[in-house]
Write a protein that holds these residues in place. Structure first.
Motif, PDB file in Angstrom:
ATOM      1  N   SER A  68      37.912  39.096   3.840  1.00  0.00           N
ATOM      2  CA  SER A  68      37.073  38.273   4.716  1.00  0.00           C
ATOM      3  C   SER A  68      37.364  38.636   6.161  1.00  0.00           C
ATOM      4  CB  SER A  68      37.379  36.786   4.492  1.00  0.00           C
ATOM      5  OG  SER A  68      38.740  36.518   4.842  1.00  0.00           O
ATOM      6  N   LEU A  69      36.563  38.099   7.062  1.00  0.00           N
ATOM      7  CA  LEU A  69      36.821  38.321   8.483  1.00  0.00           C
ATOM      8  C   LEU A  69      38.164  37.726   8.884  1.00  0.00           C
ATOM      9  CD1 LEU A  69      36.169  39.131  11.358  1.00  0.00           C
ATOM     10  CD2 LEU A  69      34.733  37.080  11.549  1.00  0.00           C
ATOM     11  N   ALA A  70      38.464  36.532   8.419  1.00  0.00           N
ATOM     12  CA  ALA A  70      39.728  35.891   8.786  1.00  0.00           C
ATOM     13  C   ALA A  70      40.919  36.734   8.343  1.00  0.00           C
ATOM     14  CB  ALA A  70      39.801  34.485   8.187  1.00  0.00           C
ATOM     15  N   GLU A  71      40.853  37.258   7.119  1.00  0.00           N
ATOM     16  CA  GLU A  71      41.961  38.081   6.647  1.00  0.00           C
ATOM     17  C   GLU A  71      42.025  39.415   7.378  1.00  0.00           C
ATOM     18  OE1 GLU A  71      42.728  36.485   2.089  1.00  0.00           O
ATOM     19  OE2 GLU A  71      41.712  38.400   2.376  1.00  0.00           O
ATOM     20  N   ALA A  72      40.875  39.981   7.711  1.00  0.00           N
ATOM     21  CA  ALA A  72      40.871  41.233   8.470  1.00  0.00           C
ATOM     22  C   ALA A  72      41.484  41.022   9.859  1.00  0.00           C
ATOM     23  CB  ALA A  72      39.454  41.783   8.587  1.00  0.00           C
ATOM     24  N   ARG A  73      41.170  39.900  10.474  1.00  0.00           N
ATOM     25  CA  ARG A  73      41.793  39.571  11.767  1.00  0.00           C
ATOM     26  C   ARG A  73      43.290  39.344  11.603  1.00  0.00           C
ATOM     27  NH1 ARG A  73      39.119  37.223  16.073  1.00  0.00           N
ATOM     28  NH2 ARG A  73      41.247  36.994  16.861  1.00  0.00           N
ATOM     29  N   LEU A  74      43.684  38.717  10.497  1.00  0.00           N
ATOM     30  CA  LEU A  74      45.108  38.504  10.228  1.00  0.00           C
ATOM     31  C   LEU A  74      45.834  39.839  10.148  1.00  0.00           C
ATOM     32  CD1 LEU A  74      47.234  36.258   9.526  1.00  0.00           C
ATOM     33  CD2 LEU A  74      46.725  36.743   7.115  1.00  0.00           C
ATOM     34  N   ILE A  95      29.905  41.637  10.041  1.00  0.00           N
ATOM     35  CA  ILE A  95      30.216  43.005   9.648  1.00  0.00           C
ATOM     36  C   ILE A  95      30.786  43.839  10.794  1.00  0.00           C
ATOM     37  CG2 ILE A  95      27.837  43.792  10.029  1.00  0.00           C
ATOM     38  CD1 ILE A  95      30.371  45.074   7.367  1.00  0.00           C
ATOM     39  N   ASP A  96      30.302  43.651  12.019  1.00  0.00           N
ATOM     40  CA  ASP A  96      30.782  44.471  13.130  1.00  0.00           C
ATOM     41  C   ASP A  96      32.256  44.214  13.421  1.00  0.00           C
ATOM     42  OD1 ASP A  96      28.048  45.586  14.076  1.00  0.00           O
ATOM     43  OD2 ASP A  96      27.734  43.415  13.963  1.00  0.00           O
ATOM     44  N   GLU A  97      32.637  42.934  13.467  1.00  0.00           N
ATOM     45  CA  GLU A  97      34.039  42.625  13.750  1.00  0.00           C
ATOM     46  C   GLU A  97      34.933  42.998  12.569  1.00  0.00           C
ATOM     47  OE1 GLU A  97      36.873  39.060  15.558  1.00  0.00           O
ATOM     48  OE2 GLU A  97      34.780  38.636  15.040  1.00  0.00           O
ATOM     49  N   ILE A  98      34.450  42.787  11.349  1.00  0.00           N
ATOM     50  CA  ILE A  98      35.221  43.210  10.182  1.00  0.00           C
ATOM     51  C   ILE A  98      35.497  44.710  10.239  1.00  0.00           C
ATOM     52  CG2 ILE A  98      35.068  43.601   7.688  1.00  0.00           C
ATOM     53  CD1 ILE A  98      33.760  40.875   7.418  1.00  0.00           C
ATOM     54  N   ALA A  99      34.487  45.480  10.577  1.00  0.00           N
ATOM     55  CA  ALA A  99      34.652  46.931  10.656  1.00  0.00           C
ATOM     56  C   ALA A  99      35.676  47.327  11.710  1.00  0.00           C
ATOM     57  CB  ALA A  99      33.310  47.597  10.941  1.00  0.00           C
ATOM     58  N   ARG A 100      35.639  46.658  12.842  1.00  0.00           N
ATOM     59  CA  ARG A 100      36.610  46.964  13.901  1.00  0.00           C
ATOM     60  C   ARG A 100      38.039  46.681  13.459  1.00  0.00           C
ATOM     61  NH1 ARG A 100      32.353  45.097  17.350  1.00  0.00           N
ATOM     62  NH2 ARG A 100      33.068  42.934  17.189  1.00  0.00           N
ATOM     63  N   LEU A 118      25.813  51.869   8.472  1.00  0.00           N
ATOM     64  CA  LEU A 118      25.614  52.456   9.798  1.00  0.00           C
ATOM     65  C   LEU A 118      26.105  51.522  10.899  1.00  0.00           C
ATOM     66  CD1 LEU A 118      22.132  54.204   9.403  1.00  0.00           C
ATOM     67  CD2 LEU A 118      24.415  55.251   9.424  1.00  0.00           C
ATOM     68  N   ARG A 119      25.884  50.236  10.722  1.00  0.00           N
ATOM     69  CA  ARG A 119      26.411  49.270  11.692  1.00  0.00           C
ATOM     70  C   ARG A 119      27.931  49.288  11.706  1.00  0.00           C
ATOM     71  NH1 ARG A 119      23.879  43.336  11.672  1.00  0.00           N
ATOM     72  NH2 ARG A 119      25.778  43.098  12.937  1.00  0.00           N
ATOM     73  N   ALA A 120      28.520  49.337  10.512  1.00  0.00           N
ATOM     74  CA  ALA A 120      29.981  49.370  10.424  1.00  0.00           C
ATOM     75  C   ALA A 120      30.525  50.641  11.059  1.00  0.00           C
ATOM     76  CB  ALA A 120      30.424  49.260   8.964  1.00  0.00           C
ATOM     77  N   ALA A 123      30.494  50.409  14.773  1.00  0.00           N
ATOM     78  CA  ALA A 123      31.573  49.551  15.275  1.00  0.00           C
ATOM     79  C   ALA A 123      32.929  50.234  15.203  1.00  0.00           C
ATOM     80  CB  ALA A 123      31.607  48.250  14.481  1.00  0.00           C
ATOM     81  N   ASN A 124      33.087  51.164  14.238  1.00  0.00           N
ATOM     82  CA  ASN A 124      34.369  51.849  14.059  1.00  0.00           C
ATOM     83  C   ASN A 124      34.085  53.215  13.442  1.00  0.00           C
ATOM     84  OD1 ASN A 124      36.893  52.796  13.384  1.00  0.00           O
ATOM     85  ND2 ASN A 124      37.441  51.085  12.045  1.00  0.00           N
TER      86      ASN A 124
END
Length: 389
Positions: A68-74, A95-100, A118-120, A123-124
């Motif tokens: 998830s985004l929260a876990e990816a940020r963790l 998706i953009d922040e998850i990819a980063r 492509l969006r991901a 972003a990265n």
């Protein structure tokens, strides 16, 4: 506070306790397996996410896996490295922040890949894409945990794979274990190879997921290492990744609770505790499994409450089914007495709720070579308020 780790008699409120020495023993074993088998073993946050202990983990492993985004940020903010990320479906607004935050991003379907990769990538541009595969084989007996059951929403089966993978798909991800031994992995691997090996020349890495309980005493480490090394011989270009969760936190410490009342109905004695199975040990009811209680005999069949010191253990929630049966102690339980549930550091704190506003157990650690208990986090009414804020 100095504590006796056998009884934790000094602890008078519900507390999850991590024993650092046990954690390090697990980490050392996992690290040795990774070296012997030439694989990367990473921590799955879905089973363990106590981020204040991440400095210990960083001495042994370099990466984690997120869902998830929260876990990816963790992973990025607290562990200090990008995550290997998989989700059944990514959203446009995350998706953009998850990819980063991710080094690897696995898609559950080709439709998700087509719509979002492509969006991901924008972003990265260093990200490595994978696709989750469904080998249509699993020895998990509890359906709620079986990702390969008929009608599953997880992964792409071999009959739905294109002959040629999209150019930017670099890996496969497969997850079909749950606290299994290496013998199960051997049998599962046979199915994975039979169905998907023809695509192995098109990828760079394969992730065999979690559920490999290599820190359990009866786990055959030698068989796992031999199996993985044989796999390398067949496919030397493939980097192998494994992401167990339970294996890291396995048998690293208890949940300590207290008896706050004892009631009886129809001859059944229930010791009511200041914790909840539903809120604080949810897998006990979901799996279900009967947790070990220190100093007590677990009674699962032919329960006879007329036998001395035989009790149900019940929660202080309003859920009628928030209890388990039964345990036999060697004495009559007393108000204020500690009840110590063994092995409560994986799939517990990550799944807890504040249903009924029941006070959440504290988080604590006993450091290696010390009898000092350090409280990492205490919860209060404000934490319950903040969930609704």
């Amino acid at each position: 506070m100095k504590v006796d780790i056998k009884t934790y008699k000094e602890v008078h409120r519900p507390t999850y306790i991590l024993e650092e020495e046990r954690l390090r023993n697990n980490l050392e074993l996992i690290s040795s397996v990774a070296k012997m088998a030439n694989v990367e073993i990473i921590l799955a946050f879905k089973a363990y996410a106590l981020w204040k202990t991440f400095p210990i983990f960083r001495e042994y492993i370099q990466s984690t896996t997120a869902s998830s985004l929260a876990e990816a940020r963790l992973a990025l903010d607290k562990f200090g490295s990008q995550a290997h990320t998989f989700s059944p479906a990514y959203t446009d607004y995350e998706i953009d922040e998850i990819a980063r935050c991710s080094s690897h991003l696995t898609f559950n379907s080709f439709s998700q890949y087509d719509r979002l990769h492509l969006r991901a990538q924008k972003a990265n541009n260093q990200i490595s894409f994978g696709i989750r595969i469904n080998p249509e084989y699993s020895e998990i007996e509890t359906d709620i945990y079986n990702p390969c059951a008929p009608g599953t929403r997880f992964g792409v089966s071999a009959d739905k794979m294109p002959d040629t993978l999209p150019q930017s798909i670099e890996g496969f991800h497969s997850h079909c274990h749950c606290e299994n031994g290496s013998d199960v992995f051997v049998r599962t691997l046979k199915h994975i190879e039979e169905k998907f090996a023809k695509w192995f020349t098109q990828i760079k890495w394969i992730n065999f997921g979690g559920g490999h309980l290599m820190t359990r005493k009866d786990y055959d480490i030698e068989l796992l290492v031999d199996t993985l090394n044989d796999f390398h011989k067949r496919y030397p270009w493939l980097k192998v990744i494994m992401e167990p969760g339970s294996a890291f936190g396995w048998q690293t410490g208890p949940l300590v609770a207290q008896v706050i009342d004892i009631v009886e109905d129809k001859g059944i004695k229930t010791a009511i505790l200041n914790i909840s199975f539903s809120c604080h040990m949810p897998d006990c009811l979901e799996m279900p499994y009967h947790p070990a209680v220190r100093g007590a005999e677990t009674v699962e069949e032919n329960i006879d409450y007329s036998q001395p010191y035989t009790y149900r253990l019940g929660a202080n929630s309003c859920l009628s089914g928030d209890f388990m049966s039964a345990w036999r102690f060697d004495h009559e339980l007393q108000i204020g007495e500690n009840i110590i549930f063994e092995d409560m550091n994986h799939y517990t704190t990550v799944k807890t709720t504040m249903f009924n506003g029941i006070t959440h157990p504290s988080l604590a650690i006993v450091h290696k070579g010390s009898d000092e208990l350090e409280i990492l986090k205490e919860y209060g009414v404000e934490d319950y308020f903040n969930r609704m804020d």
